[in-house]
Design a protein around this motif. Sequence first.
Motif, PDB file in Angstrom:
ATOM      1  N   ARG A   9      20.703  23.624  57.377  1.00  0.00           N
ATOM      2  CA  ARG A   9      19.997  22.574  58.101  1.00  0.00           C
ATOM      3  C   ARG A   9      18.511  22.913  58.186  1.00  0.00           C
ATOM      4  O   ARG A   9      18.119  24.038  58.422  1.00  0.00           O
ATOM      5  N   GLN A  10      17.647  21.927  58.000  1.00  0.00           N
ATOM      6  CA  GLN A  10      16.211  22.159  57.986  1.00  0.00           C
ATOM      7  C   GLN A  10      15.527  21.218  58.965  1.00  0.00           C
ATOM      8  O   GLN A  10      16.013  20.123  59.239  1.00  0.00           O
ATOM      9  N   THR A  11      14.395  21.663  59.485  1.00  0.00           N
ATOM     10  CA  THR A  11      13.607  20.798  60.340  1.00  0.00           C
ATOM     11  C   THR A  11      12.811  19.839  59.473  1.00  0.00           C
ATOM     12  O   THR A  11      12.821  19.917  58.248  1.00  0.00           O
ATOM     13  N   SER A  12      12.071  18.946  60.125  1.00  0.00           N
ATOM     14  CA  SER A  12      11.169  18.084  59.383  1.00  0.00           C
ATOM     15  C   SER A  12      10.032  18.909  58.803  1.00  0.00           C
ATOM     16  O   SER A  12       9.840  20.065  59.144  1.00  0.00           O
ATOM     17  N   ARG A  13       9.274  18.313  57.930  1.00  0.00           N
ATOM     18  CA  ARG A  13       8.188  19.020  57.255  1.00  0.00           C
ATOM     19  C   ARG A  13       7.086  19.396  58.237  1.00  0.00           C
ATOM     20  O   ARG A  13       6.642  18.565  59.035  1.00  0.00           O
ATOM     21  N   ILE A  14       6.625  20.615  58.132  1.00  0.00           N
ATOM     22  CA  ILE A  14       5.531  21.105  58.966  1.00  0.00           C
ATOM     23  C   ILE A  14       4.343  21.371  58.045  1.00  0.00           C
ATOM     24  O   ILE A  14       4.483  22.078  57.042  1.00  0.00           O
ATOM     25  N   PRO A  15       3.178  20.827  58.329  1.00  0.00           N
ATOM     26  CA  PRO A  15       2.031  21.055  57.456  1.00  0.00           C
ATOM     27  C   PRO A  15       1.561  22.501  57.515  1.00  0.00           C
ATOM     28  O   PRO A  15       1.949  23.282  58.390  1.00  0.00           O
ATOM     29  N   PHE A  16       0.689  22.870  56.588  1.00  0.00           N
ATOM     30  CA  PHE A  16       0.081  24.187  56.596  1.00  0.00           C
ATOM     31  C   PHE A  16      -0.943  24.284  57.724  1.00  0.00           C
ATOM     32  O   PHE A  16      -1.578  23.296  58.096  1.00  0.00           O
ATOM     33  N   SER A  17      -1.119  25.483  58.241  1.00  0.00           N
ATOM     34  CA  SER A  17      -2.226  25.747  59.168  1.00  0.00           C
ATOM     35  C   SER A  17      -3.510  25.940  58.366  1.00  0.00           C
ATOM     36  O   SER A  17      -3.490  26.061  57.134  1.00  0.00           O
ATOM     37  N   ARG A  71      12.105  32.821  59.378  1.00  0.00           N
ATOM     38  CA  ARG A  71      13.119  32.029  58.675  1.00  0.00           C
ATOM     39  C   ARG A  71      12.544  30.665  58.266  1.00  0.00           C
ATOM     40  O   ARG A  71      13.232  29.661  58.282  1.00  0.00           O
ATOM     41  N   THR A  72      11.287  30.684  57.891  1.00  0.00           N
ATOM     42  CA  THR A  72      10.608  29.455  57.479  1.00  0.00           C
ATOM     43  C   THR A  72      10.356  29.486  55.975  1.00  0.00           C
ATOM     44  O   THR A  72       9.787  30.452  55.455  1.00  0.00           O
ATOM     45  N   SER A  73      10.793  28.448  55.274  1.00  0.00           N
ATOM     46  CA  SER A  73      10.520  28.348  53.842  1.00  0.00           C
ATOM     47  C   SER A  73       9.201  27.619  53.626  1.00  0.00           C
ATOM     48  O   SER A  73       8.805  26.762  54.411  1.00  0.00           O
ATOM     49  N   ILE A  74       8.518  27.996  52.563  1.00  0.00           N
ATOM     50  CA  ILE A  74       7.236  27.392  52.207  1.00  0.00           C
ATOM     51  C   ILE A  74       7.415  26.623  50.907  1.00  0.00           C
ATOM     52  O   ILE A  74       7.967  27.146  49.930  1.00  0.00           O
ATOM     53  N   VAL A  75       6.986  25.382  50.903  1.00  0.00           N
ATOM     54  CA  VAL A  75       7.147  24.509  49.751  1.00  0.00           C
ATOM     55  C   VAL A  75       5.777  24.216  49.162  1.00  0.00           C
ATOM     56  O   VAL A  75       4.878  23.716  49.850  1.00  0.00           O
ATOM     57  N   LEU A  76       5.598  24.549  47.898  1.00  0.00           N
ATOM     58  CA  LEU A  76       4.355  24.273  47.174  1.00  0.00           C
ATOM     59  C   LEU A  76       4.655  23.256  46.088  1.00  0.00           C
ATOM     60  O   LEU A  76       5.264  23.589  45.066  1.00  0.00           O
ATOM     61  N   TYR A  82       3.937  22.276  52.335  1.00  0.00           N
ATOM     62  CA  TYR A  82       4.412  22.220  53.714  1.00  0.00           C
ATOM     63  C   TYR A  82       5.421  23.339  53.924  1.00  0.00           C
ATOM     64  O   TYR A  82       5.715  24.131  53.010  1.00  0.00           O
ATOM     65  N   GLN A  83       5.988  23.408  55.128  1.00  0.00           N
ATOM     66  CA  GLN A  83       6.954  24.451  55.448  1.00  0.00           C
ATOM     67  C   GLN A  83       8.102  23.868  56.265  1.00  0.00           C
ATOM     68  O   GLN A  83       7.951  22.830  56.907  1.00  0.00           O
ATOM     69  N   LYS A  84       9.247  24.547  56.212  1.00  0.00           N
ATOM     70  CA  LYS A  84      10.436  24.113  56.933  1.00  0.00           C
ATOM     71  C   LYS A  84      11.050  25.306  57.650  1.00  0.00           C
ATOM     72  O   LYS A  84      11.121  26.403  57.097  1.00  0.00           O
ATOM     73  N   VAL A  85      11.522  25.062  58.866  1.00  0.00           N
ATOM     74  CA  VAL A  85      12.223  26.102  59.612  1.00  0.00           C
ATOM     75  C   VAL A  85      13.713  26.005  59.309  1.00  0.00           C
ATOM     76  O   VAL A  85      14.313  24.941  59.439  1.00  0.00           O
TER      77      VAL A  85
END
Length: 454
Positions: A9-17, A71-76, A82-85
């Motif tokens: 299960r993943q959260t919604s997309r989180i932008p980069f800082s 436990r956060t994945s990073i998507v390029l 973006y990133q997902k928890v």
Amino acid sequence: MTIGNPAGRQTSRIPFSANQEFTFMFDEGDADGQFGPRNHLVHGWRVHGRIDVDVLRAALDDLVERHEMLRTSIVLGDDERYQKVLPPGSPELTVRDLPAAPAAREERAEELLIDIESRTLDIDVVPHLRAVFARFTADDGVLVLQVHHSIADGWSMRLMARDLVTLYSARRAGLPIPERPRQYREYVLTQRETLSQDDAGEARKYWRDKLRDAEVFALPTDRPESTTAPKLTSIHRHLITADVVAGIRELARRTRTTPFMVCLSALEIAFSRMSGRTDVVVPTFTPGRDDGRFDETVGTFFNFLPLRTDIANCRTFREVLMRTRQTCVESYAYDIPFVQIFEEAPDLMNPAGDENAALCVFQFFPFPYVLDGERIGDLSLAEIRRRLVSQPVGCDVPDGILWTLNLHPDGDLIGHLQFRRNRFDDATATRLEREFTRILTRGVSCPDDPIPAA
């Protein structure tokens, strides 16, 4: 491309800082980039007290649940990043026996750290945490944590060690687990809201004026960027002795400066001699944790800050120091995300594009504010900081040099000069360190004497 295990299960997309966007600026898009397997952090602690390995393993699970970035994945992607928890999982824990006589244990501990630093840590493995516990005896050992640098900074490493021991002690005593801190995704959303309001007008104006026509200093390299040599990072370690450090402290006290400003002044003189220019821009990193709300949060917060000082017509080390002081006081007062600074000074980083030059980032740390021999429950931890053995392969840095000075409780300064060996020779790193130390030693002992020619 997805970096990180997408299963579960993943959260919604989180932008980069803003920090992650800065990191992306230096990514090389391959295994040698900022999201590659050698860009990791390794910290170690001497542990006194008996460790129950099963409880330690459970406490590591608690740590991953407590800090989402582990436990956060990073998507390029091609058009977005973006990133997902992800849900909690169990990190890798290796337990080994490391027999050694008491007099040899510090050396064995450093050998262990060097061995782990020379290895890789794939960011596609979640959780992004690997732990090693090595036992000298039943009640004396070494705890090593390894985390990918795109997930955490040095501040975070010490938080994790402290929290791990706290969670371990809570489990041993049957006490409630401490309340979770704010998470990095909260910081990201707060920061993006602040940046969208763009109320940094005064700070932007300062940087626009301060960096007008400025370019960051870049060291001439021994080999061009296009070289086919392996892109590995070596570490040259060195010691600045307690008598010199005492002089640094005394000069800082008398001039109402800091040890960092004193050391930075010596580096400015060295860089000025190398370049033939008196207008020098030396980049450093600030913690990036401005208001205290996220001091307990694991993540990447550090901010790239360019410090520009013109030392023209400075006759003495003290005069250089006074100009450096003014630069630092002003620049730290207007510390805003580098992405905003860069917008005001788009030509600042031009030298980074020169294939025959590379950046040198300089930073100074006092002894850590946590785990300096503190006792938590029935365990005592002390960070291993006095490291003087150089190594051919270590944790990666971007294409250049990262030079760190750590103030040790014994009164020495421990230097770590990390450099890309495909660009620099060992001898070049040694010459740079020795020239800096010579200028620094003379400057603090004779601050009002004329600065000698190179």
